[in-house]
Design an enzyme around this catalytic site. Structure first.
Site, PDB file in Angstrom:
ATOM      1  N   LEU A 112       0.859  -1.187   0.000  1.00  0.00           N
ATOM      2  CA  LEU A 112       0.000   0.000   0.000  1.00  0.00           C
ATOM      3  C   LEU A 112       0.894   1.236   0.000  1.00  0.00           C
ATOM      4  O   LEU A 112       1.739   1.388   0.871  1.00  0.00           O
ATOM      5  CB  LEU A 112      -0.867  -0.010   1.262  1.00  0.00           C
ATOM      6  CG  LEU A 112      -2.137   0.844   1.311  1.00  0.00           C
ATOM      7  CD1 LEU A 112      -3.149   0.362   0.293  1.00  0.00           C
ATOM      8  CD2 LEU A 112      -2.722   0.811   2.718  1.00  0.00           C
ATOM      9  N   HIS A 113       0.716   2.093  -1.021  1.00  0.00           N
ATOM     10  CA  HIS A 113       1.546   3.300  -1.044  1.00  0.00           C
ATOM     11  C   HIS A 113       0.938   4.477  -1.790  1.00  0.00           C
ATOM     12  O   HIS A 113       1.432   5.585  -1.701  1.00  0.00           O
ATOM     13  CB  HIS A 113       2.912   2.989  -1.668  1.00  0.00           C
ATOM     14  CG  HIS A 113       2.862   2.819  -3.163  1.00  0.00           C
ATOM     15  ND1 HIS A 113       2.418   1.670  -3.765  1.00  0.00           N
ATOM     16  CD2 HIS A 113       3.187   3.674  -4.173  1.00  0.00           C
ATOM     17  CE1 HIS A 113       2.485   1.805  -5.073  1.00  0.00           C
ATOM     18  NE2 HIS A 113       2.941   3.010  -5.354  1.00  0.00           N
ATOM     19  N   ARG A 114      -0.139   4.271  -2.548  1.00  0.00           N
ATOM     20  CA  ARG A 114      -0.700   5.362  -3.361  1.00  0.00           C
ATOM     21  C   ARG A 114      -1.200   6.502  -2.475  1.00  0.00           C
ATOM     22  O   ARG A 114      -1.869   6.262  -1.453  1.00  0.00           O
ATOM     23  CB  ARG A 114      -1.861   4.855  -4.202  1.00  0.00           C
ATOM     24  CG  ARG A 114      -1.493   3.794  -5.230  1.00  0.00           C
ATOM     25  CD  ARG A 114      -0.974   4.402  -6.487  1.00  0.00           C
ATOM     26  NE  ARG A 114      -0.581   3.381  -7.446  1.00  0.00           N
ATOM     27  CZ  ARG A 114       0.003   3.619  -8.599  1.00  0.00           C
ATOM     28  NH1 ARG A 114       0.276   4.870  -8.945  1.00  0.00           N
ATOM     29  NH2 ARG A 114       0.338   2.644  -9.405  1.00  0.00           N
TER      30      ARG A 114
ATOM     31  N   ASP B 105      -2.209  -1.675  -4.112  1.00  0.00           N
ATOM     32  CA  ASP B 105      -2.571  -0.579  -5.003  1.00  0.00           C
ATOM     33  C   ASP B 105      -1.445  -0.322  -5.999  1.00  0.00           C
ATOM     34  O   ASP B 105      -1.398   0.700  -6.665  1.00  0.00           O
ATOM     35  CB  ASP B 105      -2.911   0.693  -4.214  1.00  0.00           C
ATOM     36  CG  ASP B 105      -1.790   1.173  -3.301  1.00  0.00           C
ATOM     37  OD1 ASP B 105      -0.664   0.644  -3.396  1.00  0.00           O
ATOM     38  OD2 ASP B 105      -2.043   2.087  -2.489  1.00  0.00           O
TER      39      ASP B 105
END
Length: 385
Positions: A218-220, A296
């Site tokens: 998860l990083h967006r 993501d």
């Protein structure tokens, strides 16, 4: 800024630009293909330094067996505008000193657009690998980078037929578009035999390997910069981990957002195994052993399809529709119910398997080299004439 110049060929080199982890993965097979082509394609590797975590940077280069960069711009982190401008300022003299035959960029990060802009303004041909992908969401910085880079490019290589159709619809000359397949999958083929198993990675941090587990990334910004969205996602992922163990190599940026939001206690739940960032070979081992991936990331949508691992994408859309149409990917967004149902499907043995898209056979870089070599020769001939 540091620069080293090799003299392996009297021909002008192609400047091959990397800036962040996804670029490294895509560039490694390209450089191998250029070096082993029937008529080797001279190149210089330029690292902009957009990926500024030195330890992670070194990990990825070693894991992918990338050569050390010939040029390091050492740009570091900044806002999108400042980072893009600084890359341009530092890259321009490199193009001039090297008398580059072309500039090759991959993917959709700020380095991709910045270096394409510099080359275009200097009259140097631009080659874009992974062209034509579209999310149709202009709120994504990557979408702006993709669209503008494709408009600047002289030669465009696509990973799926839908991307080629996007380019034709946007008025790109079909003669400049070449469907080559997916170089990201070339790296999967190259590195899978040397992937570090999930068992070995978890053993190093004193944990046993679950028989069946989910892998989280998860990083967006849309998911981690909004506290409400981030809090809901953490709650949902923790609830899923109660039923299916989850392994989460935590991105530094994501950790910083969770800490800033005061949500770190949400990670201390049973079944959720939070790890420090891992290199490519470790991530590949974790992915290959997973029952499902929740992500993501665009790259993991592709890699999970290549490995036949069901993927739940925590976004409302994707610029890689072939992973949904043909592959293992399902778009679930951030809706808790959709995420729960997706994990339950996997636990019940009904996870999506899909099939391998055309050109995802580990030979995309070879096809690119086969087109690029003669194209460069024609460019040289025109210059002489």
């Amino acid at each position: 800024m540091s620069m080293t110049v090799s003299c392996e060929s009297s021909r002008a080199p192609v400047l091959c630009v990397v800036g962040a982890r996804p670029n490294f993965i895509k560039m490694a097979p390209l450089l191998d293909a250029f070096a082993s082509a029937r008529s080797p394609i001279p190149f210089r590797l330029v690292h902009t330094g957009q990926h500024y975590d030195v330890a992670m940077n070194e990990q990825h280069f070693r894991a992918l067996e990338l050569p050390r960069p010939d040029v390091s711009l050492e740009v570091g982190s900044a806002s999108h505008a400042v980072q893009t401008a600084e890359i341009m300022r530092r890259f321009e003299p490199v193009v001039e000193v090297e008398a580059a035959a072309a500039v090759l960029v991959v993917g959709d990060v700020n380095s991709t657009l910045a270096c394409a802009l510099v080359a275009a303004k200097l009259g140097v041909p631009v080659i874009h690998v992974e062209a034509g992908l579209r999310s149709f969401d202009r709120a994504m910085p990557e979408e702006i980078n993709r669209v503008l880079t494709d408009q600047l490019a002289d030669l465009l290589f696509t990973t799926e037929e839908g991307a080629s159709a996007n380019l034709r619809r946007e008025g790109i000359d079909p003669g400049r578009i070449h469907f080559a397949g997916n170089v990201m999958i070339d790296s999967v083929h190259r590195c899978l035999p040397r992937a570090i198993s999930a068992a070995d990675t978890l053993k190093e941090v004193g944990r046993s390997t679950p028989r069946c587990y989910g892998l989280i990334t998860l990083h967006r910004p849309v998911n981690v910069d909004d506290r409400v969205v981030l809090s809901r996602l953490l709650e949902t992922l923790a609830a899923c981990a109660a039923d299916l163990p989850m392994i989460w190599p935590l991105h530094p940026r994501t950790r910083a957002r969770i800490e800033a939001a005061g949500l770190m206690p949400r990670l201390s739940v049973s079944g959720l195994h939070v790890l420090p960032p891992v290199d490519y070979r470790r991530m590949l081992g974790l992915l290959a052993g997973a029952c499902v991936v929740l992500t993501d990331s665009g790259g993991l949508q592709e890699e999970s399809t290549a490995l036949g691992v069901p993927c739940l994408t925590l976004r409302e859309g994707t610029e890689r529709p072939v992973t949904v149409i043909e592959g293992t990917n399902t778009l679930v967004g951030t809706d808790p119910g959709a995420i729960y149902r997706g994990v339950a499907e996997v636990r019940a043995g009904r996870g999506k398997r899909g099939r391998l898209p055309a050109g995802w056979d580990g030979r995309a870089a070879e096809r690119i080299a086969a087109v690029l070599g003669p194209w460069l020769a024609r460019q040289r001939h025109r210059e002489v004439a």
